[in-house]
Enzyme design. Structure first.
Site, PDB file in Angstrom:
ATOM      1  N   HIS A 111       0.715  -1.206   0.192  1.00  0.00           N
ATOM      2  CA  HIS A 111       0.062  -0.006   0.029  1.00  0.00           C
ATOM      3  C   HIS A 111       0.736   1.231   0.017  1.00  0.00           C
ATOM      4  CE1 HIS A 111       1.144  -0.482   4.110  1.00  0.00           C
ATOM      5  NE2 HIS A 111       0.973   0.858   4.386  1.00  0.00           N
ATOM      6  N   ASP A 158       0.683   5.180   2.088  1.00  0.00           N
ATOM      7  CA  ASP A 158       0.102   5.705   2.963  1.00  0.00           C
ATOM      8  C   ASP A 158      -0.699   6.928   2.608  1.00  0.00           C
ATOM      9  OD1 ASP A 158       1.113   3.799   4.906  1.00  0.00           O
ATOM     10  OD2 ASP A 158       2.922   5.056   5.200  1.00  0.00           O
ATOM     11  N   HIS A 212       4.735  -0.132   0.042  1.00  0.00           N
ATOM     12  CA  HIS A 212       5.548  -0.768   1.028  1.00  0.00           C
ATOM     13  C   HIS A 212       4.617  -1.699   1.669  1.00  0.00           C
ATOM     14  CE1 HIS A 212       3.783   2.932   2.748  1.00  0.00           C
ATOM     15  NE2 HIS A 212       3.742   1.948   4.121  1.00  0.00           N
ATOM     16  N   ARG A 271       6.374  -9.226  16.070  1.00  0.00           N
ATOM     17  CA  ARG A 271       6.846  -7.920  15.874  1.00  0.00           C
ATOM     18  C   ARG A 271       5.540  -6.943  16.094  1.00  0.00           C
ATOM     19  NH1 ARG A 271       6.628  -4.782  10.662  1.00  0.00           N
ATOM     20  NH2 ARG A 271       8.467  -3.484  10.604  1.00  0.00           N
TER      21      ARG A 271
HETATM   22  C1  LIG Z   1      -4.928   8.368   9.144  1.00  0.00           C
HETATM   23  C2  LIG Z   1      -4.865   7.085   8.677  1.00  0.00           C
HETATM   24  C3  LIG Z   1      -3.996   6.532   7.965  1.00  0.00           C
HETATM   25  C4  LIG Z   1      -4.458   4.810   7.579  1.00  0.00           C
HETATM   26  C5  LIG Z   1      -6.004   5.079   7.833  1.00  0.00           C
HETATM   27  C6  LIG Z   1      -6.100   6.078   8.862  1.00  0.00           C
HETATM   28  C7  LIG Z   1      -5.817   5.130  10.158  1.00  0.00           C
HETATM   29  C8  LIG Z   1      -5.015   3.806   9.882  1.00  0.00           C
HETATM   30  C9  LIG Z   1      -4.125   4.012   8.833  1.00  0.00           C
HETATM   31  C10 LIG Z   1      -3.644   2.835   8.228  1.00  0.00           C
HETATM   32  C11 LIG Z   1      -2.504   1.993   8.951  1.00  0.00           C
HETATM   33  C12 LIG Z   1      -2.190   0.619   8.433  1.00  0.00           C
HETATM   34  C13 LIG Z   1      -1.927   0.813   6.927  1.00  0.00           C
HETATM   35  C14 LIG Z   1      -3.024   1.590   6.185  1.00  0.00           C
HETATM   36  C15 LIG Z   1      -2.948   1.630   4.931  1.00  0.00           C
HETATM   37  C16 LIG Z   1      -4.355   1.327   6.713  1.00  0.00           C
HETATM   38  O1  LIG Z   1      -4.954   0.205   6.292  1.00  0.00           O
HETATM   39  O2  LIG Z   1      -4.631   1.785   7.820  1.00  0.00           O
HETATM   40  C17 LIG Z   1      -3.134   3.248   6.693  1.00  0.00           C
HETATM   41  C18 LIG Z   1      -3.940   4.130   6.532  1.00  0.00           C
HETATM   42  C19 LIG Z   1      -3.529   5.091   5.288  1.00  0.00           C
HETATM   43  O3  LIG Z   1      -2.501   5.579   5.159  1.00  0.00           O
HETATM   44  O4  LIG Z   1      -4.243   5.148   4.247  1.00  0.00           O
HETATM   45  O1  LIG Z   2       4.968  -2.560  10.344  1.00  0.00           O
HETATM   46  C1  LIG Z   2       5.452  -1.928   9.348  1.00  0.00           C
HETATM   47  O2  LIG Z   2       6.770  -2.048   9.015  1.00  0.00           O
HETATM   48  C2  LIG Z   2       4.561  -1.221   8.132  1.00  0.00           C
HETATM   49  C3  LIG Z   2       3.594  -0.461   8.732  1.00  0.00           C
HETATM   50  C4  LIG Z   2       2.799   0.552   7.555  1.00  0.00           C
HETATM   51  O3  LIG Z   2       3.154   0.346   6.552  1.00  0.00           O
HETATM   52  C5  LIG Z   2       1.728   1.205   8.109  1.00  0.00           C
HETATM   53  O4  LIG Z   2       1.318   1.243   9.429  1.00  0.00           O
HETATM   54  O5  LIG Z   2       1.201   1.879   7.296  1.00  0.00           O
HETATM   55 FE   LIG Z   3       2.216   2.099   5.584  1.00  0.00          FE
END
Ligand SMILES: C=C1C[C@]23C[C@H]1CC[C@H]2[C@@]12CCC[C@@](C)(C(=O)O1)[C@H]2[C@@H]3C(=O)O
Ligand SMILES: O=C(O)CCC(=O)C(=O)O
Ligand SMILES: [Fe+2]
Length: 345
Positions: free
Chosen positions: A227, A229, A284, A294
Protein backbone atom coordinates in the site's frame (compact mmCIF):
# COMPACT_ATOMS: atom_id res chain seq x y z
CA UNK A 1 -12.91 14.32 18.93
CA UNK A 2 -10.07 14.50 16.45
CA UNK A 3 -11.51 15.85 13.19
CA UNK A 4 -9.58 13.27 11.17
CA UNK A 5 -11.74 10.57 12.68
CA UNK A 6 -14.78 12.33 11.13
CA UNK A 7 -13.30 11.86 7.68
CA UNK A 8 -12.73 8.18 8.38
CA UNK A 9 -16.06 7.54 10.12
CA UNK A 10 -18.00 6.60 7.07
CA UNK A 11 -20.00 3.64 5.95
CA UNK A 12 -18.00 1.09 4.07
CA UNK A 13 -19.44 -0.40 0.94
CA UNK A 14 -17.88 -3.75 1.72
CA UNK A 15 -19.32 -6.54 3.77
CA UNK A 16 -16.18 -8.02 5.16
CA UNK A 17 -14.97 -9.79 8.24
CA UNK A 18 -13.87 -7.11 10.72
CA UNK A 19 -12.40 -9.25 13.48
CA UNK A 20 -8.71 -10.15 13.59
CA UNK A 21 -7.84 -13.81 14.04
CA UNK A 22 -7.40 -15.25 17.52
CA UNK A 23 -3.68 -15.81 16.89
CA UNK A 24 -3.11 -17.39 20.31
CA UNK A 25 -5.44 -20.28 19.76
CA UNK A 26 -4.46 -21.51 16.29
CA UNK A 27 -1.76 -23.95 15.22
CA UNK A 28 -1.16 -23.36 11.53
CA UNK A 29 -1.99 -20.71 8.99
CA UNK A 30 -5.65 -21.05 7.96
CA UNK A 31 -6.65 -20.99 4.30
CA UNK A 32 -8.04 -17.46 4.79
CA UNK A 33 -4.50 -16.23 5.52
CA UNK A 34 -2.58 -18.26 2.91
CA UNK A 35 -1.50 -16.00 0.05
CA UNK A 36 -0.86 -17.68 -3.26
CA UNK A 37 2.75 -17.83 -4.47
CA UNK A 38 1.74 -16.30 -7.79
CA UNK A 39 0.15 -13.25 -6.17
CA UNK A 40 2.46 -10.39 -7.02
CA UNK A 41 1.75 -8.70 -3.67
CA UNK A 42 3.29 -11.71 -2.10
CA UNK A 43 6.33 -12.36 -4.27
CA UNK A 44 9.68 -12.40 -2.55
CA UNK A 45 12.38 -10.85 -4.69
CA UNK A 46 15.22 -9.90 -2.42
CA UNK A 47 18.31 -9.43 -4.49
CA UNK A 48 20.14 -7.20 -2.10
CA UNK A 49 21.64 -8.00 1.27
CA UNK A 50 18.96 -7.35 3.90
CA UNK A 51 21.55 -5.56 6.03
CA UNK A 52 22.16 -2.83 3.47
CA UNK A 53 19.17 -0.61 3.19
CA UNK A 54 18.77 1.19 -0.08
CA UNK A 55 17.15 4.21 1.41
CA UNK A 56 19.37 6.81 3.07
CA UNK A 57 19.87 7.30 6.81
CA UNK A 58 19.89 11.01 7.61
CA UNK A 59 21.29 12.62 10.74
CA UNK A 60 19.01 15.54 11.58
CA UNK A 61 21.89 17.36 13.30
CA UNK A 62 23.94 17.28 10.07
CA UNK A 63 24.19 20.78 8.51
CA UNK A 64 23.45 19.15 5.13
CA UNK A 65 20.24 17.51 6.45
CA UNK A 66 18.00 19.75 4.34
CA UNK A 67 19.64 18.76 1.03
CA UNK A 68 19.82 15.11 2.03
CA UNK A 69 16.12 15.08 2.93
CA UNK A 70 15.19 16.84 -0.31
CA UNK A 71 17.24 14.37 -2.29
CA UNK A 72 15.79 11.36 -0.46
CA UNK A 73 12.22 12.59 -0.93
CA UNK A 74 12.79 13.14 -4.65
CA UNK A 75 14.54 9.83 -5.24
CA UNK A 76 12.83 7.39 -2.89
CA UNK A 77 9.97 9.11 -1.12
CA UNK A 78 11.51 7.58 1.98
CA UNK A 79 14.44 7.88 4.38
CA UNK A 80 15.45 6.97 7.92
CA UNK A 81 16.17 9.69 10.43
CA UNK A 82 18.48 9.67 13.45
CA UNK A 83 19.26 12.37 16.03
CA UNK A 84 15.66 13.50 15.68
CA UNK A 85 15.28 14.72 19.24
CA UNK A 86 12.43 12.40 20.29
CA UNK A 87 13.32 11.03 23.76
CA UNK A 88 14.30 7.36 23.56
CA UNK A 89 12.59 6.70 26.87
CA UNK A 90 9.24 7.77 25.41
CA UNK A 91 9.80 5.67 22.29
CA UNK A 92 10.41 2.63 24.52
CA UNK A 93 7.37 3.36 26.67
CA UNK A 94 5.20 3.36 23.53
CA UNK A 95 6.47 -0.11 22.62
CA UNK A 96 5.86 -1.32 26.15
CA UNK A 97 2.27 -0.02 26.15
CA UNK A 98 1.59 -1.39 22.67
CA UNK A 99 2.80 -4.83 23.76
CA UNK A 100 0.67 -4.56 26.89
CA UNK A 101 -2.37 -3.89 24.71
CA UNK A 102 -1.77 -6.71 22.24
CA UNK A 103 -1.05 -9.21 25.00
CA UNK A 104 -4.58 -8.80 26.35
CA UNK A 105 -6.90 -11.68 25.63
CA UNK A 106 -8.85 -11.74 22.39
CA UNK A 107 -12.01 -11.31 24.46
CA UNK A 108 -10.67 -8.10 26.01
CA UNK A 109 -9.38 -6.65 22.76
CA UNK A 110 -12.69 -7.27 21.00
CA UNK A 111 -14.39 -4.97 23.52
CA UNK A 112 -12.80 -2.04 21.66
CA UNK A 113 -13.28 -3.40 18.16
CA UNK A 114 -13.43 -0.69 15.49
CA UNK A 115 -16.98 -0.65 14.17
CA UNK A 116 -17.56 -1.08 10.41
CA UNK A 117 -18.17 2.66 10.15
CA UNK A 118 -15.65 3.68 12.81
CA UNK A 119 -12.17 5.20 12.62
CA UNK A 120 -10.47 4.17 15.85
CA UNK A 121 -9.97 1.11 18.02
CA UNK A 122 -8.84 -2.48 17.58
CA UNK A 123 -9.17 -4.22 14.23
CA UNK A 124 -7.98 -5.29 10.82
CA UNK A 125 -6.04 -2.94 8.53
CA UNK A 126 -8.43 -0.57 6.73
CA UNK A 127 -7.17 -1.83 3.37
CA UNK A 128 -8.32 -5.40 4.12
CA UNK A 129 -11.46 -5.33 1.92
CA UNK A 130 -9.29 -4.75 -1.17
CA UNK A 131 -7.53 -8.10 -0.82
CA UNK A 132 -8.88 -11.60 -1.20
CA UNK A 133 -6.70 -12.94 1.61
CA UNK A 134 -6.42 -11.80 5.22
CA UNK A 135 -3.26 -10.39 6.76
CA UNK A 136 -1.33 -11.75 9.72
CA UNK A 137 -2.01 -8.56 11.60
CA UNK A 138 -4.00 -6.85 14.30
CA UNK A 139 -3.95 -3.11 14.84
CA UNK A 140 -5.11 -0.38 17.17
CA UNK A 141 -5.85 3.05 15.70
CA UNK A 142 -5.74 6.24 17.77
CA UNK A 143 -6.84 9.69 16.58
CA UNK A 144 -6.39 12.25 19.34
CA UNK A 145 -7.45 10.98 22.77
CA UNK A 146 -7.74 7.22 23.29
CA UNK A 147 -9.25 7.54 26.76
CA UNK A 148 -12.63 5.97 25.91
CA UNK A 149 -11.10 2.73 24.64
CA UNK A 150 -8.38 2.64 27.31
CA UNK A 151 -11.03 2.91 30.05
CA UNK A 152 -12.74 -0.17 28.65
CA UNK A 153 -9.48 -2.13 28.53
CA UNK A 154 -8.05 -1.05 31.88
CA UNK A 155 -10.85 0.52 33.99
CA UNK A 156 -8.51 1.23 36.91
CA UNK A 157 -5.27 1.78 35.06
CA UNK A 158 -5.87 3.56 31.77
CA UNK A 159 -3.99 6.81 32.42
CA UNK A 160 -0.52 5.44 31.77
CA UNK A 161 -1.49 4.18 28.31
CA UNK A 162 -3.23 7.44 27.40
CA UNK A 163 -0.49 9.73 28.70
CA UNK A 164 2.14 7.79 26.78
CA UNK A 165 0.17 7.91 23.52
CA UNK A 166 -0.62 11.64 24.00
CA UNK A 167 3.03 12.51 24.65
CA UNK A 168 4.12 10.48 21.66
CA UNK A 169 1.56 12.04 19.31
CA UNK A 170 2.73 15.51 20.40
CA UNK A 171 6.36 14.60 19.76
CA UNK A 172 5.50 13.07 16.39
CA UNK A 173 3.59 16.16 15.32
CA UNK A 174 6.61 18.36 16.13
CA UNK A 175 8.91 16.05 14.20
CA UNK A 176 6.50 15.88 11.27
CA UNK A 177 6.46 19.69 11.10
CA UNK A 178 10.25 19.83 11.19
CA UNK A 179 10.62 17.23 8.45
CA UNK A 180 7.93 18.74 6.26
CA UNK A 181 9.51 22.17 6.55
CA UNK A 182 12.89 20.80 5.52
CA UNK A 183 11.58 18.72 2.64
CA UNK A 184 9.35 21.51 1.26
CA UNK A 185 12.16 24.07 1.30
CA UNK A 186 13.82 22.04 -1.42
CA UNK A 187 10.81 22.64 -3.70
CA UNK A 188 9.50 25.84 -5.27
CA UNK A 189 6.99 26.61 -2.56
CA UNK A 190 5.26 29.76 -1.25
CA UNK A 191 5.13 30.73 2.44
CA UNK A 192 1.37 30.24 2.37
CA UNK A 193 1.81 26.69 1.14
CA UNK A 194 4.36 25.95 3.88
CA UNK A 195 1.89 27.33 6.42
CA UNK A 196 -0.83 25.03 5.12
CA UNK A 197 1.34 21.92 5.35
CA UNK A 198 2.70 22.69 8.80
CA UNK A 199 -0.22 24.56 10.35
CA UNK A 200 -0.79 23.72 13.96
CA UNK A 201 -4.42 24.74 13.71
CA UNK A 202 -6.69 21.97 12.52
CA UNK A 203 -3.88 19.71 11.39
CA UNK A 204 -4.37 16.08 12.11
CA UNK A 205 -2.54 13.04 13.20
CA UNK A 206 -3.28 9.38 13.70
CA UNK A 207 -1.30 6.74 15.52
CA UNK A 208 -1.43 3.15 14.38
CA UNK A 209 -0.11 0.38 16.62
CA UNK A 210 0.60 -2.65 14.45
CA UNK A 211 0.99 -6.16 15.84
CA UNK A 212 2.32 -9.09 13.82
CA UNK A 213 2.30 -12.23 15.98
CA UNK A 214 4.98 -14.82 15.23
CA UNK A 215 3.74 -17.01 12.40
CA UNK A 216 4.19 -20.78 11.86
CA UNK A 217 4.52 -20.33 8.08
CA UNK A 218 5.74 -16.78 7.38
CA UNK A 219 6.61 -17.40 3.74
CA UNK A 220 2.97 -18.11 2.87
CA UNK A 221 1.35 -15.08 4.45
CA UNK A 222 1.70 -11.29 4.68
CA UNK A 223 1.66 -8.95 7.69
CA UNK A 224 0.45 -5.93 5.78
CA UNK A 225 -0.37 -6.01 2.07
CA UNK A 226 1.31 -3.54 -0.31
CA UNK A 227 0.00 0.00 0.00
CA UNK A 228 0.91 3.65 0.02
CA UNK A 229 0.09 5.78 3.05
CA UNK A 230 -2.61 8.37 2.45
CA UNK A 231 -1.68 11.49 4.39
CA UNK A 232 1.29 13.88 4.03
CA UNK A 233 4.01 12.10 5.95
CA UNK A 234 4.37 8.88 7.94
CA UNK A 235 6.87 8.38 10.77
CA UNK A 236 7.36 4.70 11.63
CA UNK A 237 9.26 2.81 14.28
CA UNK A 238 9.99 -0.86 13.55
CA UNK A 239 11.32 -1.53 17.05
CA UNK A 240 14.33 -3.50 15.91
CA UNK A 241 12.58 -6.35 14.10
CA UNK A 242 12.86 -6.56 10.31
CA UNK A 243 9.59 -6.65 8.39
CA UNK A 244 9.11 -3.48 6.40
CA UNK A 245 9.79 -3.85 2.67
CA UNK A 246 9.60 -1.34 -0.16
CA UNK A 247 8.93 -2.04 -3.80
CA UNK A 248 11.77 -0.85 -6.01
CA UNK A 249 11.30 -0.84 -9.79
CA UNK A 250 13.64 -3.36 -11.37
CA UNK A 251 14.62 -4.86 -8.03
CA UNK A 252 11.39 -5.95 -6.39
CA UNK A 253 10.66 -6.12 -2.67
CA UNK A 254 13.56 -4.85 -0.66
CA UNK A 255 13.83 -4.71 3.15
CA UNK A 256 14.23 -1.52 5.14
CA UNK A 257 16.71 -2.48 7.80
CA UNK A 258 15.73 -1.39 11.33
CA UNK A 259 18.28 0.92 12.95
CA UNK A 260 18.31 1.45 16.68
CA UNK A 261 16.70 4.76 17.56
CA UNK A 262 15.85 5.65 13.95
CA UNK A 263 12.46 6.40 12.42
CA UNK A 264 11.47 5.49 8.90
CA UNK A 265 9.86 8.49 7.24
CA UNK A 266 7.84 8.24 4.06
CA UNK A 267 5.95 10.48 1.69
CA UNK A 268 2.20 9.86 1.65
CA UNK A 269 -0.30 10.41 -1.18
CA UNK A 270 -1.14 13.95 -0.06
CA UNK A 271 2.50 15.06 -0.18
CA UNK A 272 2.94 13.36 -3.55
CA UNK A 273 -0.01 15.40 -4.85
CA UNK A 274 1.12 18.61 -3.11
CA UNK A 275 4.67 18.27 -4.50
CA UNK A 276 3.16 17.87 -7.97
CA UNK A 277 4.68 14.38 -8.08
CA UNK A 278 8.22 15.70 -7.43
CA UNK A 279 8.20 13.39 -4.41
CA UNK A 280 7.16 9.83 -5.32
CA UNK A 281 4.98 7.69 -3.09
CA UNK A 282 6.51 4.43 -2.06
CA UNK A 283 4.71 1.09 -2.13
CA UNK A 284 5.50 -0.83 1.00
CA UNK A 285 4.36 -3.92 2.88
CA UNK A 286 5.22 -5.82 6.06
CA UNK A 287 6.30 -9.45 6.20
CA UNK A 288 6.14 -11.60 9.32
CA UNK A 289 8.54 -14.02 10.96
CA UNK A 290 8.43 -17.34 12.75
CA UNK A 291 10.02 -16.55 16.07
CA UNK A 292 9.23 -12.98 17.05
CA UNK A 293 6.10 -11.05 17.78
CA UNK A 294 6.79 -7.86 15.83
CA UNK A 295 5.33 -4.49 16.82
CA UNK A 296 5.52 -1.35 14.73
CA UNK A 297 4.09 2.08 15.45
CA UNK A 298 3.19 4.50 12.67
CA UNK A 299 2.24 8.15 13.00
CA UNK A 300 0.37 9.67 10.07
CA UNK A 301 0.37 13.44 9.73
CA UNK A 302 -2.14 15.35 7.63
CA UNK A 303 -3.50 18.86 6.98
CA UNK A 304 -6.98 20.04 8.07
CA UNK A 305 -9.58 17.82 6.42
CA UNK A 306 -11.78 20.72 5.29
CA UNK A 307 -8.88 22.46 3.53
CA UNK A 308 -8.15 22.32 -0.18
CA UNK A 309 -5.30 20.23 -1.47
CA UNK A 310 -3.66 21.39 -4.70
CA UNK A 311 -0.28 20.86 -6.35
CA UNK A 312 2.24 23.63 -5.56
CA UNK A 313 1.18 26.75 -7.45
CA UNK A 314 4.66 27.61 -8.79
CA UNK A 315 4.71 24.55 -10.99
CA UNK A 316 3.32 25.31 -14.44
CA UNK A 317 1.65 22.02 -15.21
CA UNK A 318 -0.25 20.54 -12.30
CA UNK A 319 -0.37 16.73 -12.50
CA UNK A 320 -3.44 16.52 -10.24
CA UNK A 321 -6.72 18.38 -9.91
CA UNK A 322 -7.34 20.12 -6.62
CA UNK A 323 -9.82 18.75 -4.09
CA UNK A 324 -10.67 18.86 -0.39
CA UNK A 325 -8.48 16.73 1.85
CA UNK A 326 -11.56 14.88 3.10
CA UNK A 327 -12.57 14.13 -0.51
CA UNK A 328 -9.23 12.49 -1.11
CA UNK A 329 -9.64 10.41 2.07
CA UNK A 330 -13.03 9.24 0.74
CA UNK A 331 -11.59 8.41 -2.68
CA UNK A 332 -8.83 6.39 -1.06
CA UNK A 333 -11.31 4.55 1.15
CA UNK A 334 -13.38 3.51 -1.84
CA UNK A 335 -10.71 3.04 -4.54
CA UNK A 336 -7.52 2.35 -2.58
CA UNK A 337 -4.51 2.44 -4.93
CA UNK A 338 -6.62 3.72 -7.86
CA UNK A 339 -7.38 6.98 -6.00
CA UNK A 340 -4.33 8.87 -7.31
CA UNK A 341 -5.07 8.04 -10.93
CA UNK A 342 -8.64 9.29 -10.49
CA UNK A 343 -7.46 12.83 -9.80
CA UNK A 344 -4.57 12.87 -12.27
CA UNK A 345 -4.90 15.51 -15.00
C1 LIG B 1 -4.91 8.14 9.17
C2 LIG B 1 -5.00 6.94 8.68
C3 LIG B 1 -4.00 6.33 7.77
C4 LIG B 1 -4.46 4.90 7.62
C5 LIG B 1 -5.96 5.08 7.70
C6 LIG B 1 -6.10 6.00 8.92
C7 LIG B 1 -5.84 5.18 10.19
C8 LIG B 1 -5.03 3.92 9.94
C9 LIG B 1 -3.97 4.05 8.83
C10 LIG B 1 -3.56 2.71 8.21
C11 LIG B 1 -2.49 1.94 9.00
C12 LIG B 1 -2.12 0.64 8.27
C13 LIG B 1 -1.92 0.86 6.75
C14 LIG B 1 -3.07 1.71 6.17
C15 LIG B 1 -2.99 1.76 4.66
C16 LIG B 1 -4.38 1.18 6.71
O1 LIG B 1 -5.05 0.32 6.23
O2 LIG B 1 -4.66 1.85 7.90
C17 LIG B 1 -3.03 3.08 6.84
C18 LIG B 1 -4.03 4.14 6.37
C19 LIG B 1 -3.54 5.03 5.23
O3 LIG B 1 -2.44 5.58 5.24
O4 LIG B 1 -4.34 5.14 4.30
O1 LIG C 1 4.89 -2.58 10.14
C1 LIG C 1 5.49 -1.98 9.27
O2 LIG C 1 6.71 -2.01 9.15
C2 LIG C 1 4.72 -1.16 8.24
C3 LIG C 1 3.50 -0.48 8.81
C4 LIG C 1 2.83 0.39 7.79
O3 LIG C 1 3.16 0.41 6.63
C5 LIG C 1 1.70 1.24 8.22
O4 LIG C 1 1.29 1.20 9.39
O5 LIG C 1 1.20 1.98 7.35
FE1 LIG D 1 2.19 2.09 5.56
Amino acid sequence: MNTLSKAYEVGTTFSHNIIPLDFESIDGVPESHLWSQSDESHQKIQTNNPRDSLIPVIDLSDPCAIDLIGQACKTWGMFQVINHGVPLELVKKVEFEARRLFSLTTHEKRKVLRSPTGATGYGLPRISPFFAKCMWHEGFTIMGSCVDDAKVLWPHDYQRFCDTMDDYQNQMKLLAHKLLLLSLQTLDVTQEEINWATSTHGSNGALQLNSYPSCPNPSRTLGLAPHTDSLLLTILNQYGITGLEIFVEGLGWSPVCPIEGAFVVNVGDLLHIFSNAKFPVVYHRAVVNQSKHRISVAYFYGPPIESTLAPLSNYQDPCFRSLLVKEYIRLKATHNDKALSLIRI
